[in-house]
Design a protein around this motif. Structure first.
Motif, PDB file in Angstrom:
ATOM      1  N   ARG A   1      -4.458 -20.044 -20.237  1.00  0.00           N
ATOM      2  CA  ARG A   1      -3.128 -20.465 -20.664  1.00  0.00           C
ATOM      3  C   ARG A   1      -2.746 -19.710 -21.935  1.00  0.00           C
ATOM      4  O   ARG A   1      -3.595 -19.289 -22.712  1.00  0.00           O
ATOM      5  CB  ARG A   1      -3.102 -21.963 -20.945  1.00  0.00           C
ATOM      6  CG  ARG A   1      -3.498 -22.854 -19.779  1.00  0.00           C
ATOM      7  CD  ARG A   1      -3.842 -24.253 -20.255  1.00  0.00           C
ATOM      8  NE  ARG A   1      -4.954 -24.215 -21.197  1.00  0.00           N
ATOM      9  CZ  ARG A   1      -5.325 -25.257 -21.962  1.00  0.00           C
ATOM     10  NH1 ARG A   1      -4.670 -26.383 -21.884  1.00  0.00           N
ATOM     11  NH2 ARG A   1      -6.341 -25.141 -22.805  1.00  0.00           N
TER      12      ARG A   1
ATOM     13  N   TYR B   1       3.702 -21.484 -30.494  1.00  0.00           N
ATOM     14  CA  TYR B   1       4.003 -22.545 -31.467  1.00  0.00           C
ATOM     15  C   TYR B   1       5.278 -22.205 -32.236  1.00  0.00           C
ATOM     16  O   TYR B   1       5.404 -21.107 -32.791  1.00  0.00           O
ATOM     17  CB  TYR B   1       2.851 -22.693 -32.458  1.00  0.00           C
ATOM     18  CG  TYR B   1       1.603 -23.306 -31.886  1.00  0.00           C
ATOM     19  CD1 TYR B   1       1.237 -24.611 -32.204  1.00  0.00           C
ATOM     20  CD2 TYR B   1       0.773 -22.590 -31.014  1.00  0.00           C
ATOM     21  CE1 TYR B   1       0.084 -25.186 -31.690  1.00  0.00           C
ATOM     22  CE2 TYR B   1      -0.375 -23.158 -30.491  1.00  0.00           C
ATOM     23  CZ  TYR B   1      -0.715 -24.455 -30.837  1.00  0.00           C
ATOM     24  OH  TYR B   1      -1.857 -25.015 -30.311  1.00  0.00           O
TER      25      TYR B   1
ATOM     26  N   LYS C   1     -11.005 -20.833 -27.246  1.00  0.00           N
ATOM     27  CA  LYS C   1      -9.587 -20.503 -27.380  1.00  0.00           C
ATOM     28  C   LYS C   1      -9.421 -19.690 -28.663  1.00  0.00           C
ATOM     29  O   LYS C   1     -10.214 -19.819 -29.600  1.00  0.00           O
ATOM     30  CB  LYS C   1      -8.727 -21.766 -27.463  1.00  0.00           C
ATOM     31  CG  LYS C   1      -8.811 -22.655 -26.231  1.00  0.00           C
ATOM     32  CD  LYS C   1      -7.871 -23.843 -26.328  1.00  0.00           C
ATOM     33  CE  LYS C   1      -8.296 -24.802 -27.400  1.00  0.00           C
ATOM     34  NZ  LYS C   1      -7.483 -26.043 -27.386  1.00  0.00           N
TER      35      LYS C   1
ATOM     36  N   TYR D   1       4.689 -26.866 -29.222  1.00  0.00           N
ATOM     37  CA  TYR D   1       4.040 -25.701 -28.634  1.00  0.00           C
ATOM     38  C   TYR D   1       4.164 -25.790 -27.121  1.00  0.00           C
ATOM     39  O   TYR D   1       4.128 -26.866 -26.526  1.00  0.00           O
ATOM     40  CB  TYR D   1       2.608 -25.502 -29.104  1.00  0.00           C
ATOM     41  CG  TYR D   1       1.578 -26.531 -28.723  1.00  0.00           C
ATOM     42  CD1 TYR D   1       0.803 -26.369 -27.576  1.00  0.00           C
ATOM     43  CD2 TYR D   1       1.321 -27.626 -29.545  1.00  0.00           C
ATOM     44  CE1 TYR D   1      -0.179 -27.286 -27.242  1.00  0.00           C
ATOM     45  CE2 TYR D   1       0.345 -28.552 -29.221  1.00  0.00           C
ATOM     46  CZ  TYR D   1      -0.400 -28.380 -28.075  1.00  0.00           C
ATOM     47  OH  TYR D   1      -1.362 -29.290 -27.742  1.00  0.00           O
ATOM     48  N   TYR D   2       4.381 -24.630 -26.552  1.00  0.00           N
ATOM     49  CA  TYR D   2       4.680 -24.503 -25.131  1.00  0.00           C
ATOM     50  C   TYR D   2       3.533 -23.774 -24.445  1.00  0.00           C
ATOM     51  O   TYR D   2       3.132 -22.689 -24.880  1.00  0.00           O
ATOM     52  CB  TYR D   2       5.985 -23.742 -24.937  1.00  0.00           C
ATOM     53  CG  TYR D   2       7.178 -24.424 -25.577  1.00  0.00           C
ATOM     54  CD1 TYR D   2       7.908 -25.387 -24.888  1.00  0.00           C
ATOM     55  CD2 TYR D   2       7.573 -24.092 -26.876  1.00  0.00           C
ATOM     56  CE1 TYR D   2       9.007 -26.012 -25.475  1.00  0.00           C
ATOM     57  CE2 TYR D   2       8.665 -24.709 -27.464  1.00  0.00           C
ATOM     58  CZ  TYR D   2       9.376 -25.669 -26.758  1.00  0.00           C
ATOM     59  OH  TYR D   2      10.453 -26.293 -27.343  1.00  0.00           O
ATOM     60  N   THR D   3       3.022 -24.370 -23.390  1.00  0.00           N
ATOM     61  CA  THR D   3       1.897 -23.810 -22.654  1.00  0.00           C
ATOM     62  C   THR D   3       2.377 -23.231 -21.336  1.00  0.00           C
ATOM     63  O   THR D   3       3.105 -23.896 -20.583  1.00  0.00           O
ATOM     64  CB  THR D   3       0.834 -24.888 -22.381  1.00  0.00           C
ATOM     65  OG1 THR D   3       0.400 -25.439 -23.629  1.00  0.00           O
ATOM     66  CG2 THR D   3      -0.356 -24.297 -21.651  1.00  0.00           C
TER      67      THR D   3
ATOM     68  N   SER E   1       4.684 -26.315 -19.999  1.00  0.00           N
ATOM     69  CA  SER E   1       4.324 -27.635 -20.525  1.00  0.00           C
ATOM     70  C   SER E   1       4.579 -27.680 -22.034  1.00  0.00           C
ATOM     71  O   SER E   1       3.947 -26.949 -22.797  1.00  0.00           O
ATOM     72  CB  SER E   1       2.841 -27.926 -20.247  1.00  0.00           C
ATOM     73  OG  SER E   1       2.441 -29.133 -20.857  1.00  0.00           O
TER      74      SER E   1
ATOM     75  N   LYS F   1      -0.231 -20.314 -25.351  1.00  0.00           N
ATOM     76  CA  LYS F   1       0.521 -21.322 -26.097  1.00  0.00           C
ATOM     77  C   LYS F   1       1.348 -20.623 -27.176  1.00  0.00           C
ATOM     78  O   LYS F   1       0.827 -19.767 -27.898  1.00  0.00           O
ATOM     79  CB  LYS F   1      -0.422 -22.333 -26.751  1.00  0.00           C
ATOM     80  CG  LYS F   1      -1.251 -23.141 -25.767  1.00  0.00           C
ATOM     81  CD  LYS F   1      -2.185 -24.085 -26.499  1.00  0.00           C
ATOM     82  CE  LYS F   1      -3.053 -24.869 -25.518  1.00  0.00           C
ATOM     83  NZ  LYS F   1      -3.987 -25.784 -26.224  1.00  0.00           N
TER      84      LYS F   1
ATOM     85  N   GLY G   1       1.014 -20.567 -17.912  1.00  0.00           N
ATOM     86  CA  GLY G   1      -0.120 -19.949 -17.240  1.00  0.00           C
ATOM     87  C   GLY G   1       0.318 -19.411 -15.895  1.00  0.00           C
ATOM     88  O   GLY G   1       1.425 -19.691 -15.422  1.00  0.00           O
TER      89      GLY G   1
ATOM     90  N   ASP H   1      -6.415 -19.079 -23.986  1.00  0.00           N
ATOM     91  CA  ASP H   1      -7.755 -19.410 -23.513  1.00  0.00           C
ATOM     92  C   ASP H   1      -8.506 -18.117 -23.224  1.00  0.00           C
ATOM     93  O   ASP H   1      -7.934 -17.184 -22.652  1.00  0.00           O
ATOM     94  CB  ASP H   1      -7.689 -20.218 -22.218  1.00  0.00           C
ATOM     95  CG  ASP H   1      -7.032 -21.565 -22.393  1.00  0.00           C
ATOM     96  OD1 ASP H   1      -7.117 -22.126 -23.489  1.00  0.00           O
ATOM     97  OD2 ASP H   1      -6.429 -22.056 -21.409  1.00  0.00           O
TER      98      ASP H   1
ATOM     99  N   TYR I   1      -6.425 -18.333 -31.583  1.00  0.00           N
ATOM    100  CA  TYR I   1      -5.074 -18.451 -32.130  1.00  0.00           C
ATOM    101  C   TYR I   1      -4.805 -17.215 -32.980  1.00  0.00           C
ATOM    102  O   TYR I   1      -5.600 -16.868 -33.860  1.00  0.00           O
ATOM    103  CB  TYR I   1      -4.948 -19.733 -32.959  1.00  0.00           C
ATOM    104  CG  TYR I   1      -5.128 -20.976 -32.124  1.00  0.00           C
ATOM    105  CD1 TYR I   1      -4.066 -21.510 -31.414  1.00  0.00           C
ATOM    106  CD2 TYR I   1      -6.378 -21.587 -32.017  1.00  0.00           C
ATOM    107  CE1 TYR I   1      -4.228 -22.645 -30.625  1.00  0.00           C
ATOM    108  CE2 TYR I   1      -6.552 -22.715 -31.232  1.00  0.00           C
ATOM    109  CZ  TYR I   1      -5.470 -23.239 -30.545  1.00  0.00           C
ATOM    110  OH  TYR I   1      -5.639 -24.357 -29.750  1.00  0.00           O
TER     111      TYR I   1
END
Length: 472
Positions: free
Chosen positions: A305, A309, A238, A370-372, A380, A307, A374, A297, A240
């Motif tokens: 996915r 933040y 992953k 944090y929101y995921t 999520s 994410k 995909g 990812d 960031y």
């Protein structure tokens, strides 16, 4: 006699299901004949005891590094990783796999060791409170087993200099090395290439607003951090990415830059992300959301996915529930018991906090989410809290976690977690500082509350403690 680790040692990715003996023999063939023969299979459980401290001890007896900096990071952070793996319930074979990968591909990437006073030399990695360039996470699983992950910032030899002012070369080189040696199954860089080109400054981009300062508080405005999920089939990478520097240069907000980069994806329509992006605008106006990081990812887009933040200086349960439901846009599919666990976790750390944090509170103190998203997946949301502003010490964090889990778990996981912390940090460090458990997080997952703690080795702080102790 130890062995020197070359810069590009070739080590295949071993599934964690390999038999114990096979795993060791494969490691011998790829690392060197200095590795001793393993103990018998029936003795493997002895490696789970604190006294034997295996397989770390077995590997540490024979591994030496050509770089003193890499040797330092292996000694200090590799030991932390080993203790977490052991206490989390990883089998000896799994521990060998993860530690060998760590020795070859992580410890040599962590930059310069501290100076003689325990201080940072060269690039100051801003991801952890004391600038240690790696952190670990402990996901509280079931069946007496936790999942250990880590994220780190590869640091190049010229990071922070005119040759590499934003420390970009080390990450690119590291990814190329893993790809060349096929170390990460399923590695795909389509989204990495997209988001780095969209969010990070171009090499030749003229910097007029941020020429001298690009680090704000403890969160970088530009750069990348890599993370590995240690899955059964092998590590999943992953990335960031921090949008602050380019957003500032363009005269737009971090959120606007992130929204723009997502809407330009070829897969944008299948992400179904607009309810989230609309809520982030709403939350920014209502709560003062700060958008800090985008995570991805490194998999094929259909499997990957994204994410996002965010954080804000609010601590009420109403704030949490509004953020988790996207202001009513997202249905909470959870039982009352699960929702009670969610509120209980939040209040375990924030019950005594003011509803709105004072203006002089550090940014890290702001509870966040944090929101995921995909392709063809539901949005999520997850919670993260930094205990450092709300707890007296790391021992206090342990006490709060124990109290929270006391009515929710009947296994020995809390005992194992506390033993891991006490294996790594002495009692004085845990009682006098609040930095090792620098984030705690939770999320609703399959009608259960999934809890994760994020751990910093505090390497620079601990080295300064050692130096200070010598001087007394």
């Amino acid at each position: 006699m130890g062995i020197g680790l070359p810069a590009r040692s070739h080590l295949p990715s071993y599934p964690s299901t390999l038999p114990y003996q096979t795993c060791w023999e494969n490691a011998r063939s790829h690392i060197g004949h200095a590795l001793p023969h393993p103990p018998r299979e029936e003795d493997a459980l002895a490696f789970q005891t604190p006294i034997a401290n295996e397989p770390w001890s077995q590997l540490n007896r024979v591994l030496t590094f050509r770089s003193t900096d890499a040797q330092f990071w292996w000694n200090k952070t590799g030991h932390v990783f080993a203790r977490l793996l052991q206490r989390a319930g990883y089998t000896p074979a799994e521990q060998y796999n993860e530690l060998i990968f760590y020795a070859l591909f992580v410890a040599p990437e962590l930059g310069l060791a501290p100076d003689e006073n325990g201080n940072v030399r060269g690039w100051r990695s801003p991801g952890t409170p004391d600038s240690t360039p790696i952190d670990f996470s402990w996901e509280w699983g079931s069946g007496g087993r936790a999942t250990i992950r880590y994220s780190f910032e590869p640091i190049g030899a010229h990071a922070g200099t005119p040759l590499d002012p934003l420390n970009r070369t080390a990450t690119n080189r590291w990814i190329a090395k893993l790809r060349e040696q096929n170390m990460v199954p399923g590695l795909d860089l389509e989204w990495y290439d997209h988001f780095t080109s969209q969010i990070l400054p171009h090499k030749d981009m003229e910097r007029t607003k941020t020429a001298d300062v690009f680090v704000e508080e403890t969160t970088p405005k530009a750069g990348t951090v890599v993370a590995l999920d240690l899955e059964k089939s092998g590590p999943v990478m992953k990335m960031y990415i921090y949008p602050g520097l380019k957003a500032e240069e363009l005269g737009i907000t971090n959120l606007q830059l992130v929204q723009q980069s997502i809407r330009r994806l070829p897969q944008y329509a299948s992400l179904r992300v607009e309810p989230l992006l609309e809520y982030l605008d709403e939350g920014t106006a209502k709560y003062g959301f700060e958008t800090g990081i985008v995570g991805i990812d490194c998999l094929k887009p259909q499997d990957a996915r994204i994410k996002i933040y965010v954080r804000a200086p609010h601590t009420t349960v109403d704030y949490m529930m509004d953020a988790l439901t996207l202001g009513g846009r997202l249905e909470m599919k959870a039982s009352e018991e699960c929702l009670a666990d969610l509120r209980g976790f939040w209040n375990a750390f924030l019950a005594d906090a003011p509803a709105v944090l004072p203006a002089d509170a550090p940014g890290r103190a702001s509870p966040g989410f944090y929101y995921t998203v995909g392709c063809d997946r539901d949005i999520s949301p997850k919670v993260y809290i930094s205990p450092g502003y709300f707890c007296r010490s790391d021992a206090d964090v342990l006490d709060r976690l124990r109290k929270f889990f006391s009515t929710r778990r009947s296994d020995g996981m809390m005992d194992n977690y506390e033993k891991a912390m006490r294996d790594v940090f002495d009692a004085q460090t845990l009682a006098s500082r609040c930095g090792s458990q620098y984030y705690v997080g939770c999320a609703l997952h399959q009608n259960k509350l999934r809890v994760v703690t994020y751990l910093s080795p505090q390497t620079f702080d601990c080295e300064r403690d050692v130096v200070s102790g010598r001087q007394k």
